[in-house]
Design an enzyme around this catalytic site. Sequence first.
Site, short mmCIF file in Angstrom:
data_model
loop_
_atom_site.label_atom_id
_atom_site.label_comp_id
_atom_site.label_asym_id
_atom_site.label_seq_id
_atom_site.Cartn_x
_atom_site.Cartn_y
_atom_site.Cartn_z
N CYS A 45 1.16 -0.98 0.00
CA CYS A 45 0.39 0.14 0.12
C CYS A 45 0.66 1.16 -0.48
CB CYS A 45 -0.61 0.14 1.22
SG CYS A 45 -2.07 1.48 1.89
N HIS A 46 0.08 2.66 -0.51
CA HIS A 46 1.07 3.92 -0.34
C HIS A 46 1.37 3.93 0.92
CE1 HIS A 46 1.98 7.22 -3.06
NE2 HIS A 46 2.58 7.54 -1.88
N THR A 47 1.05 3.49 2.58
CA THR A 47 1.27 4.32 2.91
C THR A 47 2.50 2.88 3.36
OG1 THR A 47 -1.55 4.25 4.10
CG2 THR A 47 0.22 4.17 5.75
N HIS A 67 1.11 -3.82 5.96
CA HIS A 67 -0.19 -4.12 6.45
C HIS A 67 -1.40 -4.46 5.77
CE1 HIS A 67 0.04 -0.10 4.73
NE2 HIS A 67 -1.21 -0.59 4.83
N GLU A 68 -1.49 -5.04 4.81
CA GLU A 68 -2.34 -5.69 3.94
C GLU A 68 -2.06 -6.86 3.39
OE1 GLU A 68 -4.62 -2.76 0.70
OE2 GLU A 68 -2.31 -4.05 -0.30
N CYS A 97 -11.22 -3.97 20.32
CA CYS A 97 -11.52 -4.68 21.36
C CYS A 97 -12.81 -4.24 22.06
CB CYS A 97 -10.29 -4.01 22.53
SG CYS A 97 -11.31 -2.27 23.18
N CYS A 100 -13.64 -0.95 24.96
CA CYS A 100 -12.77 0.73 25.25
C CYS A 100 -13.45 2.06 24.82
CB CYS A 100 -11.10 1.38 24.43
SG CYS A 100 -11.69 1.17 22.37
N CYS A 103 -14.82 1.93 21.27
CA CYS A 103 -15.74 0.79 20.61
C CYS A 103 -16.90 0.57 21.78
CB CYS A 103 -14.98 -0.32 21.00
SG CYS A 103 -13.91 -1.25 19.81
N CYS A 111 -10.67 1.90 17.84
CA CYS A 111 -10.98 1.59 18.97
C CYS A 111 -8.94 2.24 19.53
CB CYS A 111 -9.94 0.15 18.72
SG CYS A 111 -9.71 -0.83 20.07
N ARG A 115 -3.68 1.35 21.31
CA ARG A 115 -3.12 2.56 19.83
C ARG A 115 -1.62 3.10 20.52
NH1 ARG A 115 -1.54 3.90 16.16
NH2 ARG A 115 -1.09 5.92 15.84
N CYS A 174 -6.40 -3.51 3.28
CA CYS A 174 -6.68 -1.94 3.43
C CYS A 174 -6.94 -1.28 2.42
CB CYS A 174 -4.46 -1.53 4.10
SG CYS A 174 -5.25 0.57 3.92
N ARG A 369 -1.91 -2.26 -7.51
CA ARG A 369 -1.58 -3.18 -6.25
C ARG A 369 -0.42 -4.50 -7.02
NH1 ARG A 369 -2.31 -0.03 -3.07
NH2 ARG A 369 -3.64 -0.37 -1.06
N1 LIG Z 1 -6.97 6.64 5.95
C1 LIG Z 1 -6.89 5.81 5.88
O1 LIG Z 1 -7.54 4.93 6.08
C2 LIG Z 1 -5.78 4.30 4.19
C3 LIG Z 1 -5.32 3.44 4.61
C4 LIG Z 1 -5.01 3.14 3.02
C5 LIG Z 1 -4.00 4.17 2.11
N2 LIG Z 1 -4.50 5.45 2.57
C6 LIG Z 1 -3.41 6.78 2.41
O2 LIG Z 1 -4.08 7.17 0.74
C7 LIG Z 1 -3.40 7.02 -0.15
C8 LIG Z 1 -3.95 6.79 -1.44
O3 LIG Z 1 -3.23 5.50 -1.21
P1 LIG Z 1 -2.74 4.67 -2.69
O4 LIG Z 1 -2.56 3.50 -2.25
O5 LIG Z 1 -4.71 4.55 -3.45
O6 LIG Z 1 -1.49 5.49 -3.54
P2 LIG Z 1 -1.11 5.27 -4.67
O7 LIG Z 1 -0.20 5.97 -5.02
O8 LIG Z 1 -1.57 3.70 -5.68
O9 LIG Z 1 -2.64 6.28 -6.03
C9 LIG Z 1 -1.51 7.77 -5.81
C10 LIG Z 1 -3.11 8.03 -6.58
O10 LIG Z 1 -2.19 9.86 -6.79
C11 LIG Z 1 -3.10 9.53 -8.29
N3 LIG Z 1 -1.97 11.17 -8.12
C12 LIG Z 1 -1.01 11.70 -6.94
N4 LIG Z 1 -1.16 12.95 -7.33
C13 LIG Z 1 -2.38 13.40 -8.12
C14 LIG Z 1 -2.56 14.74 -8.74
N5 LIG Z 1 -2.19 15.91 -7.74
N6 LIG Z 1 -3.69 14.92 -9.24
C15 LIG Z 1 -4.46 13.63 -9.08
N7 LIG Z 1 -4.29 12.72 -8.47
C16 LIG Z 1 -2.89 12.19 -7.97
C17 LIG Z 1 -1.62 8.96 -8.40
O11 LIG Z 1 -1.57 9.37 -10.35
C18 LIG Z 1 -1.59 7.61 -8.45
O12 LIG Z 1 -3.24 7.08 -9.65
C19 LIG Z 1 -1.99 7.38 0.33
O13 LIG Z 1 -2.27 8.99 0.77
C20 LIG Z 1 -2.50 7.02 1.24
O14 LIG Z 1 -1.67 6.68 2.68
C21 LIG Z 1 -5.18 6.01 3.04
ZN LIG Z 2 -3.05 0.12 3.36
ZN LIG Z 3 -11.52 -0.63 22.16
#
Ligand SMILES: NC(=O)c1ccc[n+]([C@@H]2O[C@H](COP(=O)([O-])OP(=O)(O)OC[C@H]3O[C@@H](n4cnc5c(N)ncnc54)[C@H](O)[C@@H]3O)[C@@H](O)[C@H]2O)c1
Ligand SMILES: [Zn+2]
Ligand SMILES: [Zn+2]
Length: 376
Positions: A45-47, A67-68, A97, A100, A103, A111, A115, A174, A369
């Site tokens: 994942c991007h994270t 984490h996925e 859990c 908490c 939850c 949760c 943390r 994820c 992915r």
């Molecule tokens: N909130 C959550 O629970 C959670 C969970 C997982 C991932 N995330 C976050 O979500 C985001 C996306 O993750 P991903 O795995 O899909 O990433 P990814 O890198 O696969 O996809 C990101 C996309 O954004 C596009 N992009 C980049 N800059 C841009 C712009 N200025 N305008 C338009 N499009 C643009 C890229 O071309 C790409 O297609 C990341 O920041 C990640 O950390 C959050």
């Molecule tokens: Zn993720």
């Molecule tokens: Zn909890």
Amino acid sequence: MTAQTIKSKAMVAWAAGQPLKLETVDVAPPKAGEVRVKIIATGVCHTDAFTLSGDDPEGIFPAILGHEGGGIVESIGEGVTSVKVGDHVIPLYTPECGECKFCKSGKTNLCQKIRETQGKGLMPDGTSRFSINGESIFHYMGCSTFSEYTVLPEISLAKINKDAPLEEVCLLGCGVTTGMGAVTNTANVKAGDTVAVFGLGGIGLSAIIGAQMAKAGRIIAIDINETKFDLARKLGATDCVNPKNFDKPIQEVIVEMTDGGVDFSFECVGNVHLMRSALECCHKGWGESVIIGVAGAGQEISTRPFQLVTGRVWKGSAFGGVKGRSELPEYVERYMAGEFKLDDFITHTMGLEQVNEAFDLMHHGKSIRTVLHMDK
Ligand SMILES: NC(=O)c1ccc[n+]([C@@H]2O[C@H](COP(=O)([O-])OP(=O)(O)OC[C@H]3O[C@@H](n4cnc5c(N)ncnc54)[C@H](O)[C@@H]3O)[C@@H](O)[C@H]2O)c1
Ligand SMILES: [Zn+2]
Ligand SMILES: [Zn+2]
């Protein structure tokens, strides 16, 4: 028989900005309330890339990222009752859990039980189960799936249908759940609504699936990489827009396209300027924007307060608002029933050792992915 320390291959992140390195890691047996899991497959994942970059304030090294995942329970610690050896599980970076304040509130999936230690890369007792030659290696997001074996608290495991292919449903750990859940839980998109999705990675494309399942009327997909548009259309996008093709702010373009703005927008990139655009393309009076993307440490969002005074709403969503233990197994069942597909997302599969290649593909916009198979 009590479990022993086992040797496990793992890709270790020794320092920010460095490629991950293949190592043989000692994985200690699970303590009370913990479970050791044999990971079968894990998405990238991007994270993970974000943490590795050094921009993540919670990034701690050396650590085992990932984490996925999807895996099988190998051994259980004292007192563990909700899973047994052989059960198929998805690791949860947002545990549940059930006791908490968070939850019990019924209002959130965040949760807080573990943390503090999870944020420090440790198990709930404040120690790590990973080591190399006696040197401790940190856990990551409570999951650490870039390892053949990992240890998690029992409350961080969703027990799922054994018939589900772990090589695909790992994505529900994820990306896919995050995007779909943000649409259905956080935003509650309804039939006929107009939706804008910013960023077409795994998260944004899953948000499109969610919007399509909610029967949204119009789904506008926005990305600067047009190679993402075909799949976005296949999954249900009605319009695909590249902000680079316009000489005015993208929010103005979308407001014009939609007679005043969208009902819901989702930021799936992690870019604070795009978060502003996503808010400002919402319809006056009721439009809601959901932030999913994770921005770098210290960055802030801004807009004119009048945008909110005049009825737009700014929200955020983590793991799609989904409560992992009680709700994620149902996502797996819906997948098994054919309600949505996961193979469209899996553009690449490779072995664990190739995770650095998976990061390269992601950074070059070539993958949605990559799934790493432990036995490849
Ligand atoms: N909130 C959550 O629970 C959670 C969970 C997982 C991932 N995330 C976050 O979500 C985001 C996306 O993750 P991903 O795995 O899909 O990433 P990814 O890198 O696969 O996809 C990101 C996309 O954004 C596009 N992009 C980049 N800059 C841009 C712009 N200025 N305008 C338009 N499009 C643009 C890229 O071309 C790409 O297609 C990341 O920041 C990640 O950390 C959050
Ligand atoms: Zn993720
Ligand atoms: Zn909890």
